[in-house]
Design an enzyme around this catalytic site. Structure first.
Site, PDB file in Angstrom:
ATOM      1  N   ARG A   1       0.814  -1.222   0.000  1.00 44.95           N
ATOM      2  CA  ARG A   1       0.000   0.000   0.000  1.00 44.95           C
ATOM      3  C   ARG A   1       0.844   1.267   0.000  1.00 44.95           C
ATOM      4  O   ARG A   1       0.595   2.195  -0.776  1.00 44.95           O
ATOM      5  CB  ARG A   1      -0.910   0.037   1.240  1.00 44.95           C
ATOM      6  CG  ARG A   1      -2.171  -0.740   1.109  1.00 44.95           C
ATOM      7  CD  ARG A   1      -2.618  -1.201   2.469  1.00 44.95           C
ATOM      8  NE  ARG A   1      -1.629  -2.128   3.000  1.00 44.95           N
ATOM      9  CZ  ARG A   1      -1.612  -3.413   2.678  1.00 44.95           C
ATOM     10  NH1 ARG A   1      -2.525  -3.923   1.920  1.00 44.95           N
ATOM     11  NH2 ARG A   1      -0.651  -4.203   3.138  1.00 44.95           N
ATOM     12  N   THR A   2       1.817   1.348   0.890  1.00 46.12           N
ATOM     13  CA  THR A   2       2.549   2.611   1.035  1.00 46.12           C
ATOM     14  C   THR A   2       3.293   2.927  -0.253  1.00 46.12           C
ATOM     15  O   THR A   2       3.205   4.034  -0.789  1.00 46.12           O
ATOM     16  CB  THR A   2       3.521   2.527   2.233  1.00 46.12           C
ATOM     17  OG1 THR A   2       2.769   2.174   3.386  1.00 46.12           O
ATOM     18  CG2 THR A   2       4.224   3.848   2.462  1.00 46.12           C
TER      19      THR A   2
ATOM     20  N   HIS B   1       5.501   6.010  11.411  1.00 49.23           N
ATOM     21  CA  HIS B   1       4.987   5.877  10.048  1.00 49.23           C
ATOM     22  C   HIS B   1       4.019   7.055   9.825  1.00 49.23           C
ATOM     23  O   HIS B   1       2.808   6.878   9.742  1.00 49.23           O
ATOM     24  CB  HIS B   1       4.279   4.525   9.920  1.00 49.23           C
ATOM     25  CG  HIS B   1       3.990   4.078   8.520  1.00 49.23           C
ATOM     26  ND1 HIS B   1       4.108   4.913   7.413  1.00 49.23           N
ATOM     27  CD2 HIS B   1       3.572   2.875   8.033  1.00 49.23           C
ATOM     28  CE1 HIS B   1       3.780   4.225   6.324  1.00 49.23           C
ATOM     29  NE2 HIS B   1       3.460   2.999   6.670  1.00 49.23           N
TER      30      HIS B   1
ATOM     31  N   ARG C   1      11.644   3.545   3.430  1.00 50.73           N
ATOM     32  CA  ARG C   1      11.222   2.556   4.439  1.00 50.73           C
ATOM     33  C   ARG C   1      12.418   1.684   4.775  1.00 50.73           C
ATOM     34  O   ARG C   1      13.150   1.239   3.865  1.00 50.73           O
ATOM     35  CB  ARG C   1      10.077   1.682   3.931  1.00 50.73           C
ATOM     36  CG  ARG C   1       9.821   0.507   4.871  1.00 50.73           C
ATOM     37  CD  ARG C   1       8.569  -0.229   4.553  1.00 50.73           C
ATOM     38  NE  ARG C   1       7.399   0.573   4.870  1.00 50.73           N
ATOM     39  CZ  ARG C   1       6.151   0.119   4.787  1.00 50.73           C
ATOM     40  NH1 ARG C   1       5.924  -1.115   4.399  1.00 50.73           N
ATOM     41  NH2 ARG C   1       5.124   0.886   5.097  1.00 50.73           N
TER      42      ARG C   1
ATOM     43  N   LYS D   1      26.251  -4.978  -2.125  1.00 49.04           N
ATOM     44  CA  LYS D   1      27.717  -4.857  -2.229  1.00 49.04           C
ATOM     45  C   LYS D   1      28.289  -4.180  -0.998  1.00 49.04           C
ATOM     46  O   LYS D   1      29.470  -3.858  -0.940  1.00 49.04           O
ATOM     47  CB  LYS D   1      28.084  -4.018  -3.471  1.00 49.04           C
ATOM     48  CG  LYS D   1      27.624  -4.613  -4.780  1.00 49.04           C
ATOM     49  CD  LYS D   1      28.062  -3.695  -5.922  1.00 49.04           C
ATOM     50  CE  LYS D   1      27.442  -4.134  -7.230  1.00 49.04           C
ATOM     51  NZ  LYS D   1      27.566  -3.088  -8.261  1.00 49.04           N
TER      52      LYS D   1
HETATM   53  N1  ASP Z   1       1.542  -1.640   6.840  1.00 46.72           N
HETATM   54  C1  ASP Z   1       1.800  -1.232   8.214  1.00 46.72           C
HETATM   55  C2  ASP Z   1       3.262  -0.907   8.417  1.00 46.72           C
HETATM   56  O1  ASP Z   1       4.014  -0.868   7.461  1.00 46.72           O
HETATM   57  C3  ASP Z   1       1.270  -2.175   9.221  1.00 46.72           C
HETATM   58  C4  ASP Z   1       1.842  -3.571   9.192  1.00 46.72           C
HETATM   59  O2  ASP Z   1       2.798  -3.867   8.483  1.00 46.72           O
HETATM   60  O3  ASP Z   1       1.298  -4.389   9.953  1.00 46.72           O
HETATM   61  O4  ASP Z   1       3.671  -0.652   9.532  1.00 46.72           O
END
Ligand code: ASP
Length: 341
Positions: A84-85, A162, A134, A113
């Site tokens: 999703r993100t 987040h 991320r 590397k």
């Molecule tokens: N998608 C959310 C996160 O990246 C929640 C999860 O992974 O459970 O933190």
């Protein structure tokens, strides 16, 4: 106020000697233009409302912003899985007329590397106008932000924060229940859940009763509880091991996944896995107006039958990621859109 406790590296504005933040009172764009979004502690109520209001405008008619960022490239650096993100950032940038450059999987990048995160972000900022990062390590986004001048958005740093998820969570809460005079239950993995940490801080800008429901071993980190207690005028918090006593009073129930990948010990995970589950029977005790949210992915926390009820808002929540991230990117990368109107 949150801002007076925020580390200078995190703050959108810069704290002065007397603890005030320069930049307050300026537009989000002025505050954020060359800054980074690392934690929701940075966001004041006014900042949040600015993003959510703009997201609502975009939701109603996205044609007004369709070509606004035609020359803009967003760098995507995902060192941890994401559906999703990552996809909603990509969709948001493209819907604004821009494009993305994606580092791809860690396995196919120079990280294998031995390249450091600092070097990776310094290279990719030269290709792009903003970065989305991320990373599995808590604190990685703060560290990386010290090496770059383009805005860096934290898309999840281990069990840390987040903040862009929080903005879409707040948008969904505002649409379904309103943000003031809110009673919310936040349930599941409160220890490792970065979405929970970010949401709890951001909600503390509003009049909220926050109920935290988890096994003892997955309670909210003590420093977060301490920080929330400082906001007693606006915020009441309670911790529970069972949802039964609070469910009838809730406007929103925010369910989270028990995050297997964050447990240092698999046995510890097995002791709590599957302990907190919601099904249609559980919801018999809830108000008809209850909104059920989840940042997704879910494993077994919410039974599929709940999807068919009016309570379920988690797919709507995921969809809200696009207008909210469009609004955030637009505010970060232009003069709030004002020069284009
Ligand atoms: N998608 C959310 C996160 O990246 C929640 C999860 O992974 O459970 O933190």
């Amino acid at each position: 106020m949150w801002r007076s406790r925020v580390d200078a590296v995190f703050a959108l504005g810069t704290p002065t000697a007397n603890g005030e933040i320069e930049g307050l009172g300026k537009s989000l764009h002025e505050q954020m233009r060359h800054d980074h979004l690392i934690t929701s502690k940075q966001l004041s109520r006014a900042d949040i409302e600015r993003v959510l209001d703009h997201a609502a405008e975009i939701d109603a008619d996205r044609s007004a912003v369709a070509d606004r960022h035609a020359d803009t490239l967003l760098g995507l650096l995902f060192f941890e899985p994401s559906t999703r993100t990552k996809m909603s950032f990509e969709t948001a940038m493209k819907r604004l007329g821009g494009d993305v450059v994606d580092m791809g999987s860690v396995e196919s990048s120079s990280v294998t590397k031995g390249e450091t995160l600092a070097d990776t972000v310094r290279v990719i900022e030269g290709y792009t106008d903003a970065l989305v990062l991320r990373h599995p390590k808590q604190g990685a986004a703060t560290m990386a932000s010290e090496f770059v001048d383009v805005p860096l958005l934290n898309a999840g740093d281990g069990a840390g924060h987040h903040p862009t998820q929080t903005l879409l969570d707040l948008y969904t809460i505002r649409e379904n229940a309103g943000l003031d005079d809110l009673t919310i239950g936040i349930m599941g993995d409160l220890k490792y859940g970065r979405t929970v940490h970010s949401l709890a801080y951001a909600l503390s800008n509003f009049d909220t009763r926050q109920h935290f429901i988890s096994p003892e071993s997955l309670q909210l980190p003590r420093e977060v509880v301490y920080d929330l207690h400082q906001e007693q005028e606006r915020v009441q918090i309670r911790e529970h091991e069972s949802i039964d006593e609070v469910l009838p009073s809730l406007d929103v129930l925010y369910v989270t996944r028990i995050q297997r990948e964050r447990f240092p010990d698999e046995n510890e995970y097995q002791q709590v896995a599957g302990k907190y589950q919601i099904d249609t029977e559980t919801l018999d005790a809830a108000s008809d107006e209850l909104t059920v949210m989840h940042p997704l992915p879910r494993v077994d926390e919410i039974a599929p039958a709940v999807d068919e009820t009016d309570h379920a808002a988690y797919f709507e929540q995921a969809h809200n990621g696009v207008p909210v991230r469009m609004a955030l990117l637009d505010l970060l990368l232009s003069n709030g859109g004002e020069d284009n109107e």
